[in-house]
Scaffold this motif. Structure first.
Motif, short mmCIF file in Angstrom:
data_model
loop_
_atom_site.label_atom_id
_atom_site.label_comp_id
_atom_site.label_asym_id
_atom_site.label_seq_id
_atom_site.Cartn_x
_atom_site.Cartn_y
_atom_site.Cartn_z
N HIS A 68 20.44 -1.62 -8.71
CA HIS A 68 19.53 -1.22 -9.79
C HIS A 68 20.38 -0.66 -10.91
O HIS A 68 21.23 0.20 -10.67
CB HIS A 68 18.54 -0.17 -9.27
N ASN B 155 6.11 5.89 -8.26
CA ASN B 155 6.10 4.59 -8.92
C ASN B 155 7.11 3.57 -8.39
O ASN B 155 7.03 3.16 -7.24
CB ASN B 155 6.38 4.80 -10.41
N THR B 156 8.06 3.18 -9.23
CA THR B 156 9.05 2.16 -8.86
C THR B 156 9.79 2.55 -7.59
O THR B 156 10.01 1.72 -6.71
CB THR B 156 10.06 1.99 -10.02
N ARG C 202 17.13 8.56 -6.57
CA ARG C 202 17.60 7.46 -5.70
C ARG C 202 18.89 7.83 -5.00
O ARG C 202 19.23 7.25 -3.96
CB ARG C 202 17.79 6.19 -6.53
N ASP D 150 20.03 1.33 -13.41
CA ASP D 150 19.87 2.67 -13.99
C ASP D 150 20.84 3.65 -13.31
O ASP D 150 21.51 3.29 -12.33
CB ASP D 150 18.42 3.15 -13.80
N HIS E 17 10.31 -3.14 -18.12
CA HIS E 17 9.67 -1.82 -18.15
C HIS E 17 8.96 -1.61 -19.49
O HIS E 17 9.41 -2.14 -20.51
CB HIS E 17 10.74 -0.73 -17.95
C1 GP9 Z 1 14.06 3.34 -13.87
C2 GP9 Z 1 12.88 2.59 -13.38
C3 GP9 Z 1 11.61 3.16 -13.91
O1 GP9 Z 1 15.13 3.48 -13.02
O2 GP9 Z 1 12.91 2.30 -12.05
O3 GP9 Z 1 10.66 3.49 -13.01
P1 GP9 Z 1 9.07 3.59 -13.36
O4 GP9 Z 1 8.96 4.39 -14.64
O5 GP9 Z 1 8.58 2.17 -13.56
O6 GP9 Z 1 8.47 4.22 -12.18
#
Ligand code: GP9
Length: 409
Positions: free
Chosen positions: A124, A77-78, A133, A126, A194
């Motif tokens: 970022h 994903n992200t 990451r 988080d 999000h």
């Molecule tokens: C959290 C964020 C979420 O660090 O990047 O990722 P996602 O759930 O959108 O893949």
């Protein structure tokens, strides 16, 4: 391997001296913003006559805007979007690339720009362990990363510190480099928009009509309006700090935000009303890509040429005058190559693609797949597209093979 890729894609390389915009922004800072869950449809959208994204809409008058670009992320994903935007390689697919290839050193935009004297970093808010990451950023070759510890526990929304905090605390990093006359590449990864898209009322984002108030679409619209507000403020600060004229600012969406599994009662109807048609996977996978380079993109340009996230990096590299002559890339520079074929895996089975006419998705094989016209989402016979299916599988194979062949960090 690049010759093979070009052959499968049907691309003829254009010498740098003959390319449109090659090096037009040479030596400028690159500020790239990845917006969480940001799809293309809210851009330019009006509800009851009011713009959802007024700042972005205004910016588009002086930007290159690619509005027919599709997400290509896999299970990561992200984090896959971060990988793609920096490499122009296909993600691993069923496992996050940041985990599947965690030991590798990826050739990347940060590494290319470092050779030109740039300082490179990513931000970022988080914990850096999320999506692994902590491995991904060294794999991508960033000089530095800034994560939760750096941003602190201020103005928490959803998963952590708000994007306002990220940009506020990121700004001194930029001005410090400005003062040292050091060019930089800063990759900002937003988070506030999000799911479940709960933006606190005091943020004063888009006021929803009554009928939208309980819907997830309404909340999503507010989250995108938050992105727009934050971007507007950030741009004003860049101008105030004298960073605007000498930078390229680009932004894009990482992946879909609206999925039918999230919908409550009236969400499908609301979306239909906003879009003027039934919400389909074509809308769902469509994310924006916008480049603003003062003095270069001033006249504005909106392009509906077919594109994918893998194309963003080569497009930016061309503008920044970063040579990709010895750099393996599966995407293409959108300012010089129009014909395109966009592969996807994970969100649709491997072998799925967008071409100039349709989106195709196989099931067990090509034969039981389905093709929808991009313009109308109407089903059409897919037999004519077998060759594109074979081409995409070849490209995925080549990308996997290349990633496996890379040295460890
Ligand atoms: C959290 C964020 C979420 O660090 O990047 O990722 P996602 O759930 O959108 O893949």
């Amino acid at each position: 391997i690049q010759d093979k890729i070009n052959e499968v894609k049907g691309i003829t390389e254009i010498p740098e001296s003959e390319r449109n915009y090659f090096g037009a922004a040479k030596g400028r800072n690159l500020i790239l913003i990845q917006f969480e869950s940001m799809q293309d449809f809210p851009i330019g959208l009006k509800i009851d006559g009011k713009e959802v994204t007024p700042n972005m809409n205004k910016l588009l008058n002086n930007s290159f805007y690619f509005n027919n670009l599709y997400q290509q992320t896999g299970a990561g994903n992200t984090s896959d979007a971060e990988f793609i935007a920096n490499t122009s390689l296909y993600p691993a697919g069923m496992v996050a690339t940041s985990t599947f290839f965690e030991s590798k050193a990826f050739p990347s935009m940060p590494r290319l720009l470092q050779k030109e004297g740039y300082e490179t970093f990513t931000l970022h808010a988080d914990k850096v362990e999320f999506w692994n990451r902590v491995e991904l950023y060294p794999s991508l070759g960033f000089d530095k990363y800034y994560e939760l510890d750096f941003f602190g526990k201020e103005d928490l929304i959803g998963l952590g510190p708000s994007d306002e905090v990220m940009f506020k605390k990121g700004m001194p990093l930029l001005t410090e480099l400005r003062d040292k006359n050091k060019p930089f590449y800063a990759h900002f990864i937003s988070m506030t928009s999000h799911h479940p898209y709960e933006i606190p009322a005091e943020k004063d984002v888009f006021e929803l009509p009554e009928a939208y108030k309980k819907s997830i679409v309404g909340k999503y619209i507010q989250a995108i309006s938050y992105n727009d507000m934050v971007l507007g403020k950030f741009i004003n600060q860049l101008k105030a700090e004298g960073l605007w004229e000498n930078s390229v600012l680009a932004f894009y969406g990482d992946h879909m935000g609206m999925h039918h599994t999230m919908f409550k009662e009236n969400d499908p109807e609301i979306l239909k009303e906003l879009l003027g048609h039934e919400y389909t996977k074509i809308d769902r996978f469509n994310v924006p890509f916008v480049i603003t380079a003062p003095g270069i993109t001033d006249n504005g340009m909106t392009s509906d040429q077919l594109a994918g996230q893998l194309d963003m990096m080569p497009t930016l590299a061309n503008l920044m005058g970063v040579s990709l002559n010895n750099y393996v890339h599966f995407g293409q520079d959108l300012l010089n190559h129009k014909e395109n074929l966009i592969g996807m895996r994970y969100y649709m089975p491997a072998g799925s693609f967008f071409n100039g006419e349709v989106v195709f998705q196989p099931e067990k094989s090509f034969d039981d797949g389905e093709a929808l016209m991009l313009e109308t989402a109407k089903k059409v016979p897919h037999a004519p597209y077998k060759e594109d299916y074979d081409r995409i599988l070849k490209l995925l194979g080549l990308s996997d093979q290349y990633l496996k062949s890379l040295p460890d960090k």
